[in-house]
Design a protein around this motif. Structure first.
Motif, PDB file in Angstrom:
ATOM      1  N   LEU A 136      12.723  53.444  57.302  1.00 59.03           N
ATOM      2  CA  LEU A 136      11.262  53.546  57.294  1.00 59.03           C
ATOM      3  C   LEU A 136      10.686  52.966  58.595  1.00 59.03           C
ATOM      4  N   ALA A 137      11.149  51.784  58.977  1.00 63.14           N
ATOM      5  CA  ALA A 137      10.649  51.129  60.198  1.00 63.14           C
ATOM      6  C   ALA A 137      10.993  51.944  61.450  1.00 63.14           C
ATOM      7  N   PHE A 138      12.157  52.581  61.452  1.00 63.00           N
ATOM      8  CA  PHE A 138      12.558  53.386  62.620  1.00 63.00           C
ATOM      9  C   PHE A 138      11.716  54.664  62.711  1.00 63.00           C
ATOM     10  N   LYS A 139      11.526  55.322  61.577  1.00 57.47           N
ATOM     11  CA  LYS A 139      10.743  56.568  61.572  1.00 57.47           C
ATOM     12  C   LYS A 139       9.279  56.300  61.909  1.00 57.47           C
ATOM     13  N   GLU A 140       8.739  55.183  61.419  1.00 50.16           N
ATOM     14  CA  GLU A 140       7.350  54.830  61.721  1.00 50.16           C
ATOM     15  C   GLU A 140       7.199  54.442  63.197  1.00 50.16           C
ATOM     16  N   ALA A 141       8.236  53.864  63.785  1.00 46.92           N
ATOM     17  CA  ALA A 141       8.201  53.526  65.218  1.00 46.92           C
ATOM     18  C   ALA A 141       8.095  54.802  66.053  1.00 46.92           C
ATOM     19  N   GLU A 142       8.848  55.825  65.634  1.00 47.14           N
ATOM     20  CA  GLU A 142       8.772  57.110  66.349  1.00 47.14           C
ATOM     21  C   GLU A 142       7.360  57.691  66.230  1.00 47.14           C
ATOM     22  N   LYS A 143       6.797  57.651  65.016  1.00 45.22           N
ATOM     23  CA  LYS A 143       5.439  58.170  64.802  1.00 45.22           C
ATOM     24  C   LYS A 143       4.410  57.405  65.627  1.00 45.22           C
ATOM     25  N   ALA A 144       4.641  56.106  65.814  1.00 48.30           N
ATOM     26  CA  ALA A 144       3.702  55.263  66.571  1.00 48.30           C
ATOM     27  C   ALA A 144       3.809  55.493  68.083  1.00 48.30           C
ATOM     28  N   GLY A 145       4.792  56.297  68.486  1.00 46.54           N
ATOM     29  CA  GLY A 145       4.913  56.634  69.906  1.00 46.54           C
ATOM     30  C   GLY A 145       5.875  55.773  70.708  1.00 46.54           C
ATOM     31  N   ALA A 146       6.760  55.041  70.015  1.00 47.06           N
ATOM     32  CA  ALA A 146       7.773  54.250  70.740  1.00 47.06           C
ATOM     33  C   ALA A 146       8.714  55.186  71.497  1.00 47.06           C
ATOM     34  N   ASP A 147       9.180  54.729  72.645  1.00 50.91           N
ATOM     35  CA  ASP A 147      10.133  55.519  73.446  1.00 50.91           C
ATOM     36  C   ASP A 147      11.555  55.324  72.944  1.00 50.91           C
ATOM     37  N   GLY A 148      11.750  54.239  72.210  1.00 52.07           N
ATOM     38  CA  GLY A 148      13.094  53.951  71.719  1.00 52.07           C
ATOM     39  C   GLY A 148      13.082  52.849  70.685  1.00 52.07           C
ATOM     40  N   LEU A 149      14.274  52.499  70.213  1.00 51.05           N
ATOM     41  CA  LEU A 149      14.455  51.482  69.182  1.00 51.05           C
ATOM     42  C   LEU A 149      15.346  50.366  69.684  1.00 51.05           C
ATOM     43  N   GLU A 150      15.224  49.219  69.031  1.00 48.06           N
ATOM     44  CA  GLU A 150      16.205  48.148  69.169  1.00 48.06           C
ATOM     45  C   GLU A 150      16.652  47.844  67.751  1.00 48.06           C
ATOM     46  N   LEU A 151      17.966  47.732  67.527  1.00 47.72           N
ATOM     47  CA  LEU A 151      18.470  47.424  66.186  1.00 47.72           C
ATOM     48  C   LEU A 151      19.718  46.553  66.287  1.00 47.72           C
ATOM     49  N   ASP A 152      20.104  45.992  65.147  1.00 52.62           N
ATOM     50  CA  ASP A 152      21.214  45.032  65.106  1.00 52.62           C
ATOM     51  C   ASP A 152      22.320  45.532  64.188  1.00 52.62           C
ATOM     52  N   VAL A 153      23.554  45.272  64.591  1.00 52.06           N
ATOM     53  CA  VAL A 153      24.694  45.768  63.804  1.00 52.06           C
ATOM     54  C   VAL A 153      25.602  44.619  63.359  1.00 52.06           C
ATOM     55  N   GLN A 154      25.929  44.629  62.059  1.00 55.73           N
ATOM     56  CA  GLN A 154      26.919  43.715  61.475  1.00 55.73           C
ATOM     57  C   GLN A 154      27.970  44.573  60.767  1.00 55.73           C
ATOM     58  N   MET A 155      28.999  43.924  60.235  1.00 53.45           N
ATOM     59  CA  MET A 155      30.081  44.686  59.610  1.00 53.45           C
ATOM     60  C   MET A 155      30.336  44.185  58.179  1.00 53.45           C
ATOM     61  N   THR A 156      30.552  45.134  57.273  1.00 53.28           N
ATOM     62  CA  THR A 156      30.814  44.791  55.867  1.00 53.28           C
ATOM     63  C   THR A 156      32.280  44.388  55.667  1.00 53.28           C
ATOM     64  N   ARG A 157      32.553  43.932  54.458  1.00 49.39           N
ATOM     65  CA  ARG A 157      33.927  43.528  54.096  1.00 49.39           C
ATOM     66  C   ARG A 157      34.908  44.682  54.277  1.00 49.39           C
ATOM     67  N   ASP A 158      34.436  45.918  53.989  1.00 49.26           N
ATOM     68  CA  ASP A 158      35.318  47.082  54.116  1.00 49.26           C
ATOM     69  C   ASP A 158      35.188  47.762  55.491  1.00 49.26           C
ATOM     70  N   GLY A 159      34.684  47.001  56.472  1.00 46.41           N
ATOM     71  CA  GLY A 159      34.716  47.480  57.856  1.00 46.41           C
ATOM     72  C   GLY A 159      33.671  48.510  58.232  1.00 46.41           C
ATOM     73  N   GLU A 160      32.591  48.620  57.437  1.00 42.60           N
ATOM     74  CA  GLU A 160      31.525  49.584  57.754  1.00 42.60           C
ATOM     75  C   GLU A 160      30.445  48.911  58.591  1.00 42.60           C
ATOM     76  N   LEU A 161      29.859  49.681  59.511  1.00 42.18           N
ATOM     77  CA  LEU A 161      28.793  49.156  60.371  1.00 42.18           C
ATOM     78  C   LEU A 161      27.446  49.354  59.694  1.00 42.18           C
ATOM     79  N   VAL A 162      26.716  48.246  59.531  1.00 39.93           N
ATOM     80  CA  VAL A 162      25.406  48.309  58.889  1.00 39.93           C
ATOM     81  C   VAL A 162      24.350  47.683  59.799  1.00 39.93           C
ATOM     82  N   VAL A 163      23.105  48.138  59.611  1.00 39.42           N
ATOM     83  CA  VAL A 163      22.018  47.720  60.488  1.00 39.42           C
ATOM     84  C   VAL A 163      21.209  46.619  59.798  1.00 39.42           C
TER      85      VAL A 163
END
Length: 244
Positions: free
Chosen positions: A20-47
Motif C-alpha cells: 500500500l505504501a509503495f503504490k501510494e508513493a507512486e501515485k504521489a509522484g515519487a521517482d523511486g522507493l527505498e525499502l529494507d530487506v530481512q530474511m525469514t527462518r526458511d531463507g525468504e527475503l521479506v520487506v
C-alpha cells in the motif's frame, strides 16, 4: 533534477514497507522507493525494517525466527488501524514484480548489520536479475563489507554505502569501493559535501529528509536525490523551487 525516493514507501501517511505504501508513493509522484530487506527462518527475503516484528505488526519476536508462512499472517498496519483491511509484510519478489511494471527506481537496503543473514546478497541479486531490474536498483547497507560483496557478485548493479555520521571526503571513499554514490544522514550532507561529491561524479542521496527547510536546501544545491517519508510534500517543494 533532484529525485524523490519514498522512504519505506509513503511512510508519512501509510504503513511503512507495505505494498500500500509503495503504490501510494507512486501515485504521489515519487521517482523511486527505498525499502529494507530481512530474511525469514526458511531463507525468504521479506520487506521490513526492524529485526523484530514488534514495532510494525501485531506480532512479537525476530523476523529470522519466523517462517514466511507465519510472517504473512501478521498485520503490518501497526499505527494505521483505521485502514479497512489488513496489510501483509511483502516479499521482495512481490515488490520487484510490481516495480517492473512501473518506471521507478528502488534502493534496497540490506539489513544485515545486526544479524548477519548468510547468502542475502546472492539472493537479492538473483531476484533483481530475474525481474530485469539491474539498471533501476541501488543496493545500500550500513554493512559496507556486504555492499562490496554485492558489487563483486554483480558489478552491473549500483551500490551505495549508508553513512550515519559525517565522513571526510566521502566521495573518495565511495570511489574506492566502486560505489557511484553514497547515502548519508541529512545532517552529514552539508552543501559543501554535496557539491564536492557531485563535482567528483559521485551521487548523494541523503536520508530521511522530512523538514521543509532541509528539502529546500537539498533541492537548491541540486542533490542527486532525497529519501523522504513524505514524497508528496517533497514534490510540492521541488515544483515550487523550479517555478521560481
Amino acid at each position: 533534477m533532484t529525485l524523490i525516493l519514498a522512504h519505506r514507501g509513503y511512510a508519512a501517511e501509510y504503513p511503512e514497507n507495505t505494498m500500500l505504501a509503495f503504490k501510494e508513493a507512486e501515485k504521489a509522484g515519487a521517482d523511486g522507493l527505498e525499502l529494507d530487506v530481512q530474511m525469514t527462518r526458511d531463507g525468504e527475503l521479506v520487506v521490513i525494517h526492524d529485526e523484530k516484528v514488534d514495532r510494525t505488526t501485531d506480532g512479537t519476536g525476530l523476523v529470522k525466527d519466523y517462517s514466511l508462512e507465519d510472517l504473512r499472517k501478521l498485520d503490518a498496519r501497526f499505527k494505521f488501524k483505521e485502514l479497512p483491511k489488513k496489510e501483509q509484510i511483502p516479499t521482495l519478489d512481490e515488490v520487484l514484480e510490481w516495480l517492473s511494471g512501473t518506471g521507478m527506481i528502488c534502493n534496497i537496503e540490506l539489513k544485515n548489520s545486526i544479524i548477519p543473514y548468510v547468502g542475502m546478497e546472492e539472493k537479492v541479486i538473483n531476484k533483481v536479475r530475474h525481474y530485469n531490474l539491474t539498471d533501476r536498483i541501488i543496493i545500500s547497507s550500513f554493512n559496507h563489507y556486504s555492499i562490496v560483496h554485492s558489487y563483486l557478485l554483480a558489478p552491473e548493479i549500483e551500490i551505495a554505502p549508508l553513512l550515519s555520521e559525517g565522513l571526510y571526503m566521502p566521495w573518495i571513499y565511495a570511489q574506492s569501493i566502486k560505489a557511484k554514490g553514497f547515502h548519508p544522514h541529512w545532517r552529514a550532507a552539508p552543501d559543501q559535501i554535496v557539491s564536492a561529491s557531485l563535482e567528483s561524479g559521485i551521487e548523494v542521496r541523503p536520508y530521511t529528509v522530512n523538514k521543509e527547510s532541509e528539502l529546500e536546501r537539498l533541492f537548491k544545491v541540486n542533490c542527486s536525490a532525497v529519501i523522504t517519508d513524505d514524497p508528496a510534500k517533497a514534490k510540492r517543494i521541488r515544483e515550487m523551487q523550479s517555478a521560481r
